[in-house]
Design an enzyme around this catalytic site. Sequence first.
Site, short mmCIF file in Angstrom:
data_model
loop_
_atom_site.label_atom_id
_atom_site.label_comp_id
_atom_site.label_asym_id
_atom_site.label_seq_id
_atom_site.Cartn_x
_atom_site.Cartn_y
_atom_site.Cartn_z
CG HIS A 6 -0.33 0.15 2.59
ND1 HIS A 6 -0.12 -0.93 3.35
CD2 HIS A 6 0.19 0.98 3.19
CE1 HIS A 6 0.49 -0.63 4.31
NE2 HIS A 6 0.77 0.73 4.49
NE ARG A 10 1.31 11.34 8.70
CZ ARG A 10 2.36 10.93 8.28
NH1 ARG A 10 3.21 11.55 7.20
NH2 ARG A 10 3.39 10.04 8.92
CG HIS A 74 2.14 11.33 -9.79
ND1 HIS A 74 3.37 12.00 -10.21
CD2 HIS A 74 2.31 9.99 -10.13
CE1 HIS A 74 3.89 11.05 -11.22
NE2 HIS A 74 3.20 9.96 -11.22
CD GLU A 121 0.92 9.88 -14.67
OE1 GLU A 121 1.40 9.92 -15.71
OE2 GLU A 121 1.81 9.39 -13.71
#
Length: 254
Positions: A6, A10, A74, A121
């Site tokens: 993962h 935040r 990103h 993106e």
Amino acid sequence: MDTLDHVMIRVEDLDESLEWYQTHLDYEEKGRWEADTFTNVFLGPEDMHEDGAKLELTYNHDGRSYEMGDAWGHIAVRVPEGELEERYEELMDEGVEDYRDPESCGGRYAFVRDPDGHEIEIVKRDQGALWSLDHTMIRVEDADEALAWWTRKLGYAYTGKRWEADSFANYFMAPVGAAEEEMTVELTYNYDGRSYEMGDAWGHLAVRTDDLDEAWDDLMTRDAEDYRDPESCGDRYAFTKDQDGHEIEIVTRD
């Protein structure tokens, strides 16, 4: 080391963020951890691959705000080939911020932002579930050191995917033998020698392993940073850092 499990970000308003990801990317809740001072929620598409990466939203209960920094770039999510413009227009119709449309990106990709400003993106891929995580981009100050770190410390391999431009280069790293549906790490190296601010709006990347203690011993043998060892984390997980300070969590399978 195993697959990327993962990526954690935040958020300042958990309900707002959950609504955004569930509404616009059709994510569903995959797990939750409630503590006294924070809440973690794991999200992903309903039909995500068994080794697909999840998105972890961390909400701290003290109402703090965060700085984005620029050491993290990103996350990228997938749409099928031929559907980039259509999917982007759907997001626009739903009120998502018009950040970088497909036309401005040469028709190759596009960008939106979530409620906290994390860049997302949109990339064209025919593998993986719709909106599933394709890669996470981080910026590095020395490409050679970064490639060596991911290879030596985690045993990852350069996938062969790279993009050399006049002012920067992108390199994609993944576990050896990774499925196409798994998330990769995009290392972005800018040639101008700039430095980056880590910020705290981005948290960490997590790598999955079958044996936490063995994985940690391997990292220590390979001179990885001893940031938070398994014992200090209740033997549930551990943390190291890459050469630029990006936090890497080591977690066991469920």
